[in-house]
Enzyme design. Structure first.
Site, PDB file in Angstrom:
ATOM      1  N   HIS A  66      47.469  81.245 -34.056  1.00  0.00           N
ATOM      2  CA  HIS A  66      48.197  80.589 -32.961  1.00  0.00           C
ATOM      3  C   HIS A  66      48.715  79.216 -33.377  1.00  0.00           C
ATOM      4  O   HIS A  66      49.885  78.905 -33.174  1.00  0.00           O
ATOM      5  CB  HIS A  66      47.297  80.401 -31.727  1.00  0.00           C
ATOM      6  CG  HIS A  66      47.340  81.553 -30.772  1.00  0.00           C
ATOM      7  ND1 HIS A  66      48.495  82.006 -30.197  1.00  0.00           N
ATOM      8  CD2 HIS A  66      46.358  82.339 -30.273  1.00  0.00           C
ATOM      9  CE1 HIS A  66      48.223  83.021 -29.394  1.00  0.00           C
ATOM     10  NE2 HIS A  66      46.930  83.255 -29.421  1.00  0.00           N
ATOM     11  N   GLY A  74      38.869  83.084 -26.756  1.00  0.00           N
ATOM     12  CA  GLY A  74      39.372  81.993 -27.579  1.00  0.00           C
ATOM     13  C   GLY A  74      40.685  81.477 -27.037  1.00  0.00           C
ATOM     14  O   GLY A  74      41.358  82.179 -26.277  1.00  0.00           O
ATOM     15  N   CYS A 131      45.890  89.308 -26.343  1.00  0.00           N
ATOM     16  CA  CYS A 131      46.085  87.859 -26.348  1.00  0.00           C
ATOM     17  C   CYS A 131      46.511  87.411 -24.955  1.00  0.00           C
ATOM     18  O   CYS A 131      47.348  88.051 -24.333  1.00  0.00           O
ATOM     19  CB  CYS A 131      47.158  87.513 -27.376  1.00  0.00           C
ATOM     20  SG  CYS A 131      47.546  85.761 -27.422  1.00  0.00           S
ATOM     21  N   LEU A 132      45.938  86.306 -24.493  1.00  0.00           N
ATOM     22  CA  LEU A 132      46.261  85.802 -23.159  1.00  0.00           C
ATOM     23  C   LEU A 132      47.732  85.394 -23.053  1.00  0.00           C
ATOM     24  O   LEU A 132      48.299  85.379 -21.966  1.00  0.00           O
ATOM     25  CB  LEU A 132      45.364  84.603 -22.808  1.00  0.00           C
ATOM     26  CG  LEU A 132      43.857  84.898 -22.711  1.00  0.00           C
ATOM     27  CD1 LEU A 132      43.084  83.600 -22.519  1.00  0.00           C
ATOM     28  CD2 LEU A 132      43.552  85.873 -21.583  1.00  0.00           C
ATOM     29  N   HIS A 149      42.509  84.784 -35.251  1.00  0.00           N
ATOM     30  CA  HIS A 149      43.507  84.915 -34.179  1.00  0.00           C
ATOM     31  C   HIS A 149      43.933  83.524 -33.676  1.00  0.00           C
ATOM     32  O   HIS A 149      45.128  83.252 -33.513  1.00  0.00           O
ATOM     33  CB  HIS A 149      42.893  85.758 -33.048  1.00  0.00           C
ATOM     34  CG  HIS A 149      43.774  85.959 -31.858  1.00  0.00           C
ATOM     35  ND1 HIS A 149      44.196  87.218 -31.460  1.00  0.00           N
ATOM     36  CD2 HIS A 149      44.298  85.087 -30.961  1.00  0.00           C
ATOM     37  CE1 HIS A 149      44.962  87.081 -30.369  1.00  0.00           C
ATOM     38  NE2 HIS A 149      45.022  85.806 -30.044  1.00  0.00           N
ATOM     39  N   GLU A 150      42.952  82.642 -33.477  1.00  0.00           N
ATOM     40  CA  GLU A 150      43.264  81.299 -32.957  1.00  0.00           C
ATOM     41  C   GLU A 150      43.948  80.431 -34.004  1.00  0.00           C
ATOM     42  O   GLU A 150      44.848  79.655 -33.681  1.00  0.00           O
ATOM     43  CB  GLU A 150      42.006  80.606 -32.422  1.00  0.00           C
ATOM     44  CG  GLU A 150      41.273  81.335 -31.300  1.00  0.00           C
ATOM     45  CD  GLU A 150      42.175  81.896 -30.210  1.00  0.00           C
ATOM     46  OE1 GLU A 150      43.205  81.270 -29.901  1.00  0.00           O
ATOM     47  OE2 GLU A 150      41.866  82.973 -29.674  1.00  0.00           O
ATOM     48  N   GLN A 165      48.706  77.175 -26.666  1.00  0.00           N
ATOM     49  CA  GLN A 165      48.724  78.124 -25.548  1.00  0.00           C
ATOM     50  C   GLN A 165      48.686  77.420 -24.190  1.00  0.00           C
ATOM     51  O   GLN A 165      48.902  78.047 -23.160  1.00  0.00           O
ATOM     52  CB  GLN A 165      47.539  79.090 -25.637  1.00  0.00           C
ATOM     53  CG  GLN A 165      47.693  80.129 -26.740  1.00  0.00           C
ATOM     54  CD  GLN A 165      46.543  81.104 -26.707  1.00  0.00           C
ATOM     55  OE1 GLN A 165      45.468  80.819 -27.222  1.00  0.00           O
ATOM     56  NE2 GLN A 165      46.746  82.253 -26.082  1.00  0.00           N
TER      57      GLN A 165
END
Ligand code: NI
Length: 166
Positions: free
Chosen positions: A136, A43, A90-91, A132-133, A48
């Site tokens: 963000h 995701g 997380c990226l 999670h997204e 991001q």
């Protein structure tokens, strides 16, 4: 173009709703999906990649690239039930994992990249990924869900690495 990493302030800000689904949004979504698949992520949120807009994408079956990509613009959670705790990464928060409490079942409402209204029912991994997204685009990271101690240790590690890189 690359994925923004902690402690970039854009990750800590609430992103703005999308007013028009225009060419800019199509480009944004294309760039997001390219980067997400490159990084083998499940995701990604628009902030991001440095764009503070309420756009998220996800594909929990990322191995078949592009096949199950969902684009969700201006998402709203309409129902969230039961609890589940799982290990998340997380990226934008490299080399960090934390046990994060989430809702197990989720109903989300939003629009897709063509402006069509969509409703998604999700559970387990998909539900976790969507939360999670959405976190963000609300300016929340997995770091905000763990203990102060764990968060501070990570912050210090990143600060050290940044000093070294200078
Ligand atoms: Ni993330």
């Amino acid at each position: 173009m690359e994925i923004v990493k902690y402690p970039d302030p854009i990750l800590m800000k609430k992103a703005k709703p999308v007013a028009n689904i225009d060419g800019d949004i199509q480009n944004l979504v294309d760039n997001m999906s390219t980067l997400m698949y490159q990084a083998s992520g499940v995701g990604l949120a628009a902030n991001q990649i440095g764009v503070a807009k309420r756009v998220i994408i996800f594909d929990i079956d990322y191995k078949e690239k592009g096949k199950d990509l969902t684009v969700l613009i201006n998402p709203t959670i309409v129902l969230a039930e039961d609890r589940v705790v799982s290990e998340e990464g997380c990226l934008s928060v490299p080399d960090f994992e934390g046990k994060i409490p989430r809702k197990k079942y989720l109903k989300v409402h939003g629009v897709d990249r063509h402006g069509k209204l969509i409703d998604i029912e999700a559970e387990d991994l998909l539900a976790i990924c969507i939360q999670h997204e959405i976190d963000h685009i609300d300016g929340t990271l997995i770091l905000d869900h763990v203990s102060h101690l764990k968060r501070n240790l990570y912050r210090k590690k990143v600060e050290k690495l940044m000093k070294k890189a200078k």
